[in-house]
Design a protein around this motif. Structure first.
Motif, PDB file in Angstrom:
ATOM      1  N   LEU A 118       0.821  -1.209   0.000  1.00 54.86           N
ATOM      2  CA  LEU A 118       0.000   0.000   0.000  1.00 54.86           C
ATOM      3  C   LEU A 118       0.861   1.268   0.000  1.00 54.86           C
ATOM      4  CD1 LEU A 118      -2.652  -1.287   2.530  1.00 54.86           C
ATOM      5  CD2 LEU A 118      -3.158  -0.590   0.185  1.00 54.86           C
ATOM      6  N   LEU A 119       1.916   1.268   0.792  1.00 55.55           N
ATOM      7  CA  LEU A 119       2.810   2.424   0.817  1.00 55.55           C
ATOM      8  C   LEU A 119       3.589   2.554  -0.485  1.00 55.55           C
ATOM      9  CD1 LEU A 119       4.051   2.078   4.509  1.00 55.55           C
ATOM     10  CD2 LEU A 119       2.562   3.890   3.601  1.00 55.55           C
ATOM     11  N   GLY A 131      -6.823   1.826   3.197  1.00 55.39           N
ATOM     12  CA  GLY A 131      -6.795   0.760   2.196  1.00 55.39           C
ATOM     13  C   GLY A 131      -6.748  -0.605   2.831  1.00 55.39           C
ATOM     14  N   TYR A 132      -5.959  -0.738   3.888  1.00 51.32           N
ATOM     15  CA  TYR A 132      -5.863  -2.025   4.589  1.00 51.32           C
ATOM     16  C   TYR A 132      -7.226  -2.417   5.165  1.00 51.32           C
ATOM     17  CZ  TYR A 132      -4.620  -5.432   8.176  1.00 51.32           C
ATOM     18  OH  TYR A 132      -4.565  -6.561   8.961  1.00 51.32           O
ATOM     19  N   ARG A 133      -7.879  -1.480   5.835  1.00 48.30           N
ATOM     20  CA  ARG A 133      -9.192  -1.783   6.427  1.00 48.30           C
ATOM     21  C   ARG A 133     -10.205  -2.151   5.346  1.00 48.30           C
ATOM     22  NH1 ARG A 133      -8.237   3.199   9.329  1.00 48.30           N
ATOM     23  NH2 ARG A 133      -7.290   2.782  11.363  1.00 48.30           N
ATOM     24  N   SER A 134     -10.143  -1.468   4.218  1.00 46.03           N
ATOM     25  CA  SER A 134     -11.078  -1.761   3.131  1.00 46.03           C
ATOM     26  C   SER A 134     -10.878  -3.179   2.605  1.00 46.03           C
ATOM     27  CB  SER A 134     -10.895  -0.753   1.998  1.00 46.03           C
ATOM     28  OG  SER A 134     -11.239   0.550   2.417  1.00 46.03           O
ATOM     29  N   ASP A 202     -10.955  -5.961  -7.718  1.00 47.35           N
ATOM     30  CA  ASP A 202     -10.553  -5.091  -8.820  1.00 47.35           C
ATOM     31  C   ASP A 202     -10.960  -3.641  -8.538  1.00 47.35           C
ATOM     32  OD1 ASP A 202      -9.420  -7.107 -10.335  1.00 47.35           O
ATOM     33  OD2 ASP A 202     -11.210  -7.462 -11.541  1.00 47.35           O
ATOM     34  N   LEU A 203     -12.159  -3.447  -8.035  1.00 36.81           N
ATOM     35  CA  LEU A 203     -12.640  -2.095  -7.753  1.00 36.81           C
ATOM     36  C   LEU A 203     -11.801  -1.415  -6.680  1.00 36.81           C
ATOM     37  CD1 LEU A 203     -16.526  -2.626  -7.779  1.00 36.81           C
ATOM     38  CD2 LEU A 203     -15.184  -1.312  -9.421  1.00 36.81           C
ATOM     39  N   VAL A 204     -11.486  -2.154  -5.601  1.00 33.05           N
ATOM     40  CA  VAL A 204     -10.717  -1.556  -4.515  1.00 33.05           C
ATOM     41  C   VAL A 204      -9.312  -1.194  -4.985  1.00 33.05           C
ATOM     42  CG1 VAL A 204      -9.719  -1.933  -2.228  1.00 33.05           C
ATOM     43  CG2 VAL A 204     -12.041  -2.696  -2.707  1.00 33.05           C
ATOM     44  N   LEU A 208      -7.584   2.487  -5.279  1.00 31.89           N
ATOM     45  CA  LEU A 208      -6.304   2.850  -4.668  1.00 31.89           C
ATOM     46  C   LEU A 208      -5.354   3.422  -5.712  1.00 31.89           C
ATOM     47  CD1 LEU A 208      -5.825  -0.284  -2.375  1.00 31.89           C
ATOM     48  CD2 LEU A 208      -6.314   2.044  -1.620  1.00 31.89           C
ATOM     49  N   ARG A 209      -5.336   2.822  -6.890  1.00 31.34           N
ATOM     50  CA  ARG A 209      -4.465   3.307  -7.953  1.00 31.34           C
ATOM     51  C   ARG A 209      -4.858   4.727  -8.365  1.00 31.34           C
ATOM     52  NH1 ARG A 209      -5.479  -0.457 -11.207  1.00 31.34           N
ATOM     53  NH2 ARG A 209      -3.768  -1.861 -10.705  1.00 31.34           N
TER      54      ARG A 209
END
Length: 213
Positions: A118-119, A131-134, A202-204, A208-209
């Motif tokens: 994520l970082l 992002g992690y929680r999601s 894919d959506l998540v 993030l991207r």
């Protein structure tokens, strides 16, 4: 063969899967591994340590990816956790109710690998935490949705209904009253849990991207 903490935790994980968290006791566990109940305390401190430990075993079972693009690593880790939890859905219930937490060095390595990806995506610390929680929430929801037989959750096939839920939806959702839901209803009722999980992942990851440009 000598008893070890790992063997105790693996036996507890199996028993919890068979009987639910409420059905997991030190007495039953001791009988399963062939020792007196007091002998278990050489390997686990108490019931809380036992639940934390069996939960950690599931996290530790997820293979950590090697070097590569952040999104590929994140996908591999999330899909690996989904697969592991699908084998042991009782652990999801323990985590969701805060009955257990994955307290082990191996479990922390998995979480660290998630945050590393994520970082590396360019998120700041707060964005990485979100992002992690999601992603964890996505995994929890997918596993709980597609799994029946959890402790305290009745099997839908055992419950009587005057009308099957699919028939009720088809009768109640009309083109005049609920046009959008009516249009989407065939696809909603025809959904496949695994395909839905892949699409949601894919959506998540796409979100993030996009959030980092």
């Amino acid at each position: 063969m000598a008893l070890s903490r790992e063997k105790v935790l693996d036996a507890a994980l199996r028993l919890a899967g068979e009987h639910g968290l409420a059905g997991l006791s030190m007495r039953k566990l001791a009988a399963d591994v062939g020792v007196e109940a007091m002998s278990l305390y050489n390997h686990v401190a108490n019931k809380g340590d036992l639940l934390d430990g069996l939960t950690a075993r599931v996290f530790e079972s997820v293979p950590l990816p090697g070097p590569g693009p952040w999104d590929e690593r994140l996908r591999a880790l999330t899909h690996g956790l989904y697969t592991a939890f699908s084998r042991h859905p009782v652990v999801v219930r323990a985590l969701a109710t805060d009955a257990a937490n994955p307290r082990s060095a191996g479990a922390l390595k998995f979480i660290d690998a998630m945050f590393s990806a994520l970082l590396d995506a360019g998120l700041d610390e707060r964005g990485a935490a979100r992002g992690y929680r999601s992603l964890i929430g996505l995994v929890f929801g997918a596993v709980l949705t597609e799994t029946v037989g959890l402790s305290g959750v009745p099997d839908p096939s055992d419950l009587e209904r005057a009308e099957p839920v699919v028939a009720w939806f088809q009768r109640s959702v009309t083109a005049d009253g609920l046009p959008s839901l009516h249009r989407a209803l065939p696809s909603l009722l025809d959904g496949d849990c695994l395909q839905d999980f892949e699409a949601q992942l894919d959506l998540v990851i796409g979100g993030l991207r996009a959030s980092v440009g």
